[in-house]
Design an enzyme around this catalytic site. Structure first.
Site, PDB file in Angstrom:
ATOM      1  CG  ASN A 114      21.649  33.392  83.954  1.00  0.00           C
ATOM      2  OD1 ASN A 114      22.428  33.259  84.901  1.00  0.00           O
ATOM      3  ND2 ASN A 114      21.181  32.363  83.268  1.00  0.00           N
ATOM      4  CG  HIS A 160      60.811  58.022  59.833  1.00  0.00           C
ATOM      5  ND1 HIS A 160      60.350  56.828  59.302  1.00  0.00           N
ATOM      6  CD2 HIS A 160      60.339  58.992  59.002  1.00  0.00           C
ATOM      7  CE1 HIS A 160      59.647  57.078  58.203  1.00  0.00           C
ATOM      8  NE2 HIS A 160      59.620  58.381  58.001  1.00  0.00           N
ATOM      9  CB  SER A 281      68.469  54.140  91.370  1.00  0.00           C
ATOM     10  OG  SER A 281      69.354  53.059  91.554  1.00  0.00           O
ATOM     11  CE  LYS A 287      69.003  56.685  86.278  1.00  0.00           C
ATOM     12  NZ  LYS A 287      68.781  55.288  85.967  1.00  0.00           N
ATOM     13  CG  ASN A 289      65.184  56.117  87.391  1.00  0.00           C
ATOM     14  OD1 ASN A 289      66.008  56.648  86.650  1.00  0.00           O
ATOM     15  ND2 ASN A 289      65.499  55.186  88.271  1.00  0.00           N
ATOM     16  CD  GLU A 294      60.732  53.867  83.391  1.00  0.00           C
ATOM     17  OE1 GLU A 294      61.422  52.985  82.875  1.00  0.00           O
ATOM     18  OE2 GLU A 294      61.023  54.418  84.466  1.00  0.00           O
ATOM     19  CD  GLN A 326      31.527  33.406  88.916  1.00  0.00           C
ATOM     20  OE1 GLN A 326      30.365  33.259  89.232  1.00  0.00           O
ATOM     21  NE2 GLN A 326      32.505  32.669  89.423  1.00  0.00           N
ATOM     22  CE  LYS A 329      30.219  39.331  87.698  1.00  0.00           C
ATOM     23  NZ  LYS A 329      30.348  38.300  86.637  1.00  0.00           N
TER      24      LYS A 329
END
Ligand code: ARG
Length: 464
Positions: A114, A160, A281, A287, A289, A294, A326, A329
């Site tokens: 412990n 905004h 893609s 594409k 990306n 992301e 435990q 972890k």
């Protein structure tokens, strides 16, 4: 019960552990990562046992040598893991006994798993805090380098997500520099609570043996020793604080990721990422990306989940240690790896971002970003701000009806029709590209202020 199924704790057991329970309770799959810290902690503990006379110096030496050999085995991928031995701590102890004989059985004197496991976690988190701070500083270095190149690059600043006032791109980058500085401060602050040495707490109440806790703390580089054994084995606050710090850091990374994603869209067109930092893609040939960014954005949720997971694990646990703990972890290691990976990706993106100054400037020129400055011009002529706001609002409305996207086409006579306080000196105020230069206040966006901020940041960063 002896032989194949015997465990270090099997003395009071008459049956061997059910294999279902054995595999369910094992943490070996995820706590092997604590290996180096467990060896480090055990060496310090053994040395202290020797110098306190709890074991002989020869025994201490045999244990330390044995642990060092075990470390070599592990480094060479030759350490045999025994699944039936619950966790990495018992694996190391069993291996030690196998290697050096009965003296190995003395290592666990005055120690419980412990207090051992929380010591290992503290050592691990301390190491990772330094690693993550190092990565944050490296990201800051790239932000600074790019900011240096863009002190005069104008871009629309947003509120905004609507164009608001011009800012310099360097100012925008330096905003993230500030966030990363706070992330570093938060981790450094957390380190103060990590730097407490728990050994000597035993299972929960301490030990009757005369251990020298201060000596262990000193050898391991801790600042102090824990003051309550029950708290010491129950405490995971330091891990929670660390995860909270990592969560806020990920929030910053995800905001930067999101901005770069937006900037690289055809709609914004402010920046471009190199092919090497994008993916394609499987269906649409055209594409390119920003998947890595992301994923930084997406993995932020994962790190928040780690924090919430551990908070929920700890909630309402009675003192002191419970096996629930435990489960600390998994989230901890997951968050560490996710944050380090995300920082690497973000740093590469900052370094290799191609800035399209002309597109940014176009954004500055359209959308009445000079309107506030014009109101402040009138304020300087003695017009109450609220009236100035209204006058410029009407000016914007009028320009919009004429199909204009900035105020630069008004003649002085036309302006005077809106407010008699407009004078000859108003002309530069009609030009949005001049607006950023006027924000020459501490913390403002003017190039000279930003240059100052960059210089100070460069100086601060050079200290490391
Ligand atoms: N593998 C355990 C953990 O990570 C070690 C502590 C076990 N203590 C116990 N009393 N069963 O929490």
């Amino acid at each position: 019960m002896k032989g194949k199924n015997s465990k270090p704790w099997s003395g009071r057991f008459e049956q061997s552990t059910d294999p279902v329970v054995e595999s369910f309770t094992s943490s070996l799959g995820f706590d092997e990562r604590l290996f180096p810290y467990d060896i480090q902690g055990s060496i310090a503990h053994a040395r202290m046992l020797g110098s306190s006379g709890l074991i002989t110096n020869e025994e201490a030496e045999a244990i330390i040598n044995g642990l060092e050999e075990i470390r070599e085995e592990w480094e060479m991928g030759r350490f045999p893991l025994d699944e039936s031995l619950e966790d990495i701590h018992m694996n190391i102890e069993a291996r030690l006994i196998k290697k050096i004989g009965p003296a190995g059985g003395k290592l666990h004197t005055a120690r419980s798993r412990n207090d051992q496991v929380t010591l290992d976690l503290r050592l691990c988190i301390r190491y990772e805090i330094y690693e993550i701070i190092r990565k944050l500083r490296s990201a800051q270095g790239k932000l600074l380098a790019s900011a240096r190149n863009h002190i005069h690059t104008l871009m629309p600043g947003y509120t905004h997500l609507q164009r608001a006032q011009p800012v310099t791109f360097a100012h925008h980058l330096m905003a993230y520099f500030e966030m990363f500085s706070r992330d570093i401060q938060r981790l450094e602050d957390c380190l103060r609570r990590v730097q407490v040495m728990p050994l000597g707490s035993g299972a929960l109440s301490g030990t009757c043996l005369p251990v020298d806790r201060e000596a262990v703390a000193e050898e391991l580089g801790f600042d102090s020793i824990s003051s309550n054994s029950l708290d010491a084995v129950s405490d995971r606050d330091y891990a929670l604080e660390f995860l909270a710090g990592l969560s806020i850091l990920m929030m910053h990374l995800s905001r930067l990721a999101e901005e770069i994603i937006l900037w690289t869209t055809a709609e914004f067109g402010f920046c471009e990422l190199p092919d090497s930092l994008c993916t394609g893609s499987s269906l649409m040939p055209q594409k390119k990306n920003p998947d890595p960014l992301e994923l930084v954005r997406g993995k932020t949720g994962r790190v928040y989940g780690c924090l919430i997971g551990l908070l929920v694990t700890m909630k309402a646990l009675p003192l002191s240690y419970n096996r629930d703990m435990q489960e600390d972890k998994g989230p901890l290691f997951d968050a560490i790896d996710t944050v380090k990976g995300s920082l690497s990706v973000i740093t590469l993106c900052i370094e290799n971002l191609k800035v399209k100054e002309d597109r940014m400037l176009q954004g500055v020129m359209h959308g009445f970003l000079e309107a506030t400055d014009l109101a402040e011009y009138l304020v300087q002529k003695g017009v109450p701000f609220r009236d100035a706001h209204n006058i410029i609002g009407r000016l914007v409305l009028d320009a919009t009806k004429r199909g204009w996207t900035n105020l630069s086409s008004f003649s002085l006579d036309e302006l005077k029709g809106f407010c008699s306080h407009f004078g000859n000196d108003v002309m530069p105020y009609l030009r949005p590209e001049k607006a950023a230069y006027r924000k020459n206040i501490q913390g403002g966006t003017s190039p000279s202020r930003i240059e100052e901020a960059i210089k100070k940041a460069e100086k601060d960063l050079r200290k490391y």
